[in-house]
Design a protein around this motif. Structure first.
Motif, PDB file in Angstrom:
ATOM      1  N   ALA A 106       3.654  55.208  22.353  1.00 30.41           N
ATOM      2  CA  ALA A 106       3.541  56.657  22.551  1.00 30.41           C
ATOM      3  C   ALA A 106       2.292  57.208  21.877  1.00 30.41           C
ATOM      4  N   GLY A 107       2.009  56.753  20.658  1.00 30.69           N
ATOM      5  CA  GLY A 107       0.878  57.292  19.929  1.00 30.69           C
ATOM      6  C   GLY A 107      -0.469  56.830  20.443  1.00 30.69           C
ATOM      7  N   TYR A 108      -0.523  55.627  21.027  1.00 36.78           N
ATOM      8  CA  TYR A 108      -1.814  55.107  21.495  1.00 36.78           C
ATOM      9  C   TYR A 108      -2.116  55.525  22.929  1.00 36.78           C
ATOM     10  N   PHE A 109      -1.167  55.360  23.834  1.00 38.49           N
ATOM     11  CA  PHE A 109      -1.420  55.680  25.241  1.00 38.49           C
ATOM     12  C   PHE A 109      -1.323  57.172  25.532  1.00 38.49           C
ATOM     13  N   ARG A 110      -0.483  57.892  24.756  1.00 40.12           N
ATOM     14  CA  ARG A 110      -0.328  59.334  24.922  1.00 40.12           C
ATOM     15  C   ARG A 110       0.077  59.676  26.360  1.00 40.12           C
ATOM     16  N   ILE A 160      10.597  55.929  15.696  1.00 44.46           N
ATOM     17  CA  ILE A 160       9.674  56.312  16.759  1.00 44.46           C
ATOM     18  C   ILE A 160       8.848  57.527  16.338  1.00 44.46           C
ATOM     19  N   ARG A 161       9.479  58.524  15.745  1.00 44.56           N
ATOM     20  CA  ARG A 161       8.760  59.736  15.346  1.00 44.56           C
ATOM     21  C   ARG A 161       7.710  59.433  14.277  1.00 44.56           C
ATOM     22  N   VAL A 162       8.108  58.650  13.260  1.00 44.05           N
ATOM     23  CA  VAL A 162       7.176  58.352  12.171  1.00 44.05           C
ATOM     24  C   VAL A 162       6.014  57.504  12.666  1.00 44.05           C
ATOM     25  N   VAL A 163       6.322  56.425  13.401  1.00 49.40           N
ATOM     26  CA  VAL A 163       5.262  55.524  13.867  1.00 49.40           C
ATOM     27  C   VAL A 163       4.367  56.224  14.874  1.00 49.40           C
ATOM     28  N   ARG A 164       4.933  57.039  15.737  1.00 47.34           N
ATOM     29  CA  ARG A 164       4.116  57.784  16.699  1.00 47.34           C
ATOM     30  C   ARG A 164       3.141  58.699  15.975  1.00 47.34           C
ATOM     31  N   SER A 165       3.619  59.418  14.960  1.00 46.09           N
ATOM     32  CA  SER A 165       2.757  60.347  14.226  1.00 46.09           C
ATOM     33  C   SER A 165       1.615  59.618  13.523  1.00 46.09           C
ATOM     34  N   VAL A 166       1.925  58.493  12.865  1.00 41.59           N
ATOM     35  CA  VAL A 166       0.887  57.748  12.165  1.00 41.59           C
ATOM     36  C   VAL A 166      -0.092  57.120  13.151  1.00 41.59           C
ATOM     37  N   THR A 167       0.415  56.618  14.279  1.00 41.91           N
ATOM     38  CA  THR A 167      -0.447  56.000  15.282  1.00 41.91           C
ATOM     39  C   THR A 167      -1.415  57.015  15.875  1.00 41.91           C
ATOM     40  N   LEU A 168      -0.952  58.239  16.086  1.00 40.56           N
ATOM     41  CA  LEU A 168      -1.837  59.278  16.617  1.00 40.56           C
ATOM     42  C   LEU A 168      -3.039  59.510  15.708  1.00 40.56           C
ATOM     43  N   SER A 169      -2.809  59.468  14.398  1.00 38.54           N
ATOM     44  CA  SER A 169      -3.921  59.683  13.467  1.00 38.54           C
ATOM     45  C   SER A 169      -4.840  58.468  13.392  1.00 38.54           C
ATOM     46  N   VAL A 170      -4.281  57.265  13.490  1.00 34.33           N
ATOM     47  CA  VAL A 170      -5.098  56.053  13.399  1.00 34.33           C
ATOM     48  C   VAL A 170      -5.872  55.818  14.690  1.00 34.33           C
ATOM     49  N   ALA A 171      -5.260  56.134  15.842  1.00 35.76           N
ATOM     50  CA  ALA A 171      -5.890  55.837  17.129  1.00 35.76           C
ATOM     51  C   ALA A 171      -7.189  56.601  17.346  1.00 35.76           C
ATOM     52  N   GLY A 172      -7.384  57.694  16.638  1.00 34.86           N
ATOM     53  CA  GLY A 172      -8.606  58.468  16.813  1.00 34.86           C
ATOM     54  C   GLY A 172      -9.729  58.090  15.867  1.00 34.86           C
ATOM     55  N   VAL A 189      -5.896  46.028  20.497  1.00 30.79           N
ATOM     56  CA  VAL A 189      -6.190  47.153  19.619  1.00 30.79           C
ATOM     57  C   VAL A 189      -4.954  47.523  18.794  1.00 30.79           C
ATOM     58  N   MET A 190      -3.798  47.563  19.451  1.00 30.37           N
ATOM     59  CA  MET A 190      -2.577  47.950  18.741  1.00 30.37           C
ATOM     60  C   MET A 190      -2.169  46.912  17.703  1.00 30.37           C
ATOM     61  N   ILE A 191      -2.273  45.637  18.060  1.00 31.73           N
ATOM     62  CA  ILE A 191      -1.808  44.575  17.154  1.00 31.73           C
ATOM     63  C   ILE A 191      -2.794  44.328  16.016  1.00 31.73           C
ATOM     64  N   VAL A 192      -4.097  44.279  16.336  1.00 31.97           N
ATOM     65  CA  VAL A 192      -5.106  43.903  15.344  1.00 31.97           C
ATOM     66  C   VAL A 192      -5.568  45.083  14.507  1.00 31.97           C
ATOM     67  N   HIS A 193      -5.682  46.270  15.120  1.00 30.90           N
ATOM     68  CA  HIS A 193      -6.294  47.400  14.427  1.00 30.90           C
ATOM     69  C   HIS A 193      -5.294  48.478  13.999  1.00 30.90           C
ATOM     70  N   ILE A 194      -4.314  48.774  14.845  1.00 32.35           N
ATOM     71  CA  ILE A 194      -3.399  49.869  14.524  1.00 32.35           C
ATOM     72  C   ILE A 194      -2.240  49.402  13.655  1.00 32.35           C
ATOM     73  N   LEU A 195      -1.615  48.297  14.023  1.00 29.43           N
ATOM     74  CA  LEU A 195      -0.436  47.839  13.288  1.00 29.43           C
ATOM     75  C   LEU A 195      -0.689  47.637  11.798  1.00 29.43           C
ATOM     76  N   PRO A 196      -1.786  46.954  11.386  1.00 33.26           N
ATOM     77  CA  PRO A 196      -2.005  46.794   9.931  1.00 33.26           C
ATOM     78  C   PRO A 196      -2.185  48.117   9.196  1.00 33.26           C
ATOM     79  N   ASN A 197      -2.612  49.165   9.903  1.00 29.10           N
ATOM     80  CA  ASN A 197      -2.847  50.448   9.253  1.00 29.10           C
ATOM     81  C   ASN A 197      -1.615  51.349   9.231  1.00 29.10           C
ATOM     82  N   ILE A 198      -0.571  50.967   9.947  1.00 28.99           N
ATOM     83  CA  ILE A 198       0.656  51.765   9.931  1.00 28.99           C
ATOM     84  C   ILE A 198       1.805  51.018   9.273  1.00 28.99           C
ATOM     85  N   ILE A 199       1.562  49.768   8.847  1.00 30.73           N
ATOM     86  CA  ILE A 199       2.654  48.959   8.311  1.00 30.73           C
ATOM     87  C   ILE A 199       3.230  49.583   7.051  1.00 30.73           C
TER      88      ILE A 199
END
Length: 286
Positions: A106-110, A160-172, A189-199
């Motif tokens: 949700a946070g990456y594809f919007r 879902i709410r927490v991860v979506r919110s954090v992903t929205l900030s990281v994806a930009g 992008v989601m596995i290598v770049h976003i996931l380590p930053n939201i873990i």
């Protein structure tokens, strides 16, 4: 991995400075160890009937007293710790994987993906856990699987709410944009770049969901929809002891105090992890 090591170092330093969080960690570790090692500890058989007098008060032989069948209550409480922790950990682990996956989507594809996932989470969030428990028990029957299903359904919207919110900030951020320009696929992008930053946020939410899971499991077992006799959980022990509250209050007190300590310790550890990840937003150290 380097971010996780830095977080671990910050968490260790915080535990040394924050006595309350350190106490919570000690209590949590002790409860988990006692629950896991319970079958091998010299506590007695939790199912042995007439091991002592019926509804006997706490004594040296029976530190938590005995129940209406003369069973020693201490090994039953230890069995309840193991069941409550195990069911909550299994359910919340399943929830963390599923909720993190859909939250990142949700946070990456919007767009439409974000809309569908967010509305689905809102629908699940609108149903009280007790209502969900009744529905699941009616379909699957009461038991441990039903308890796991209810905990998962109740906590997925939170993830879902927490991860979506954090992903929205990281994806930009710039490194995500640079990876996309370089031709990386969305999944990479989601596995290598976003996931380590939201873990970090996922771990914090995991601890809070754990305490919610224990409350839900205990509530379901108290209502007879969770763990079934002769097995015991902290919730089922509260239900059994409530029938003798006026003549044997130690039955409710022992299970209730242990459950309160378990939930409190998980929340304190969760606060410490949050403060280690976001020190400027954490509570003041005592």
């Amino acid at each position: 991995m380097s971010a996780l090591r830095l977080t671990g170092a910050a968490l260790g330093r915080l535990m040394r400075e924050d006595k309350l969080s350190f106490l919570g960690l000690v209590i949590l570790v002790l409860l988990i160890l006692v629950g896991l090692l319970g079958p091998w500890l010299p506590l007695g058989d939790p199912t042995r009937i007439a091991a002592g007098p019926r509804l006997g008060p706490p004594s040296w032989a029976f530190p938590f007293g005995t129940d209406e069948l003369g069973r020693s209550y201490l090994p039953r409480v230890v069995e309840g710790i193991r069941a409550t922790f195990l069911l909550s950990i299994v359910a919340v682990s399943i929830t963390a994987v599923i909720g993190s996956f859909f939250g990142m989507l949700a946070g990456y594809f919007r767009g439409m993906t974000d809309h569908l996932v967010a509305r689905g989470a809102d629908i699940l969030f609108a149903f009280p856990a007790i209502i969900v428990g009744l529905l699941v028990a009616a379909l699957m029957g009461p038991g441990q699987i039903s308890a796991v299903a209810v905990i998962s359904i109740a906590t997925i919207p939170l993830f879902i709410r927490v991860v979506r919110s954090v992903t929205l900030s990281v994806a930009g951020r710039g490194f995500v944009t640079a990876s996309e320009v370089a031709g990386a696929t969305p999944w990479r992008v989601m596995i290598v770049h976003i996931l380590p930053n939201i873990i970090g946020a996922v771990i914090v939410q995991l601890t809070y969901a754990m305490s919610i899971g224990m409350i839900i499991e205990s509530t379901l077992s108290y209502l007879g929809l969770g763990v079934q006799p002769p097995q015991a959980s902290l919730g089922s022990l509260l239900r059994e002891g409530s029938a003798y509250l006026t003549i044997a209050p130690w039955l409710v007190l022992s299970a209730g105090i242990v459950l309160s300590l378990a939930i409190m310790s998980v929340n304190l550890v969760g606060d410490a992890i949050r403060d280690a990840i976001e020190p400027l937003k954490g509570r003041a150290l005592s």
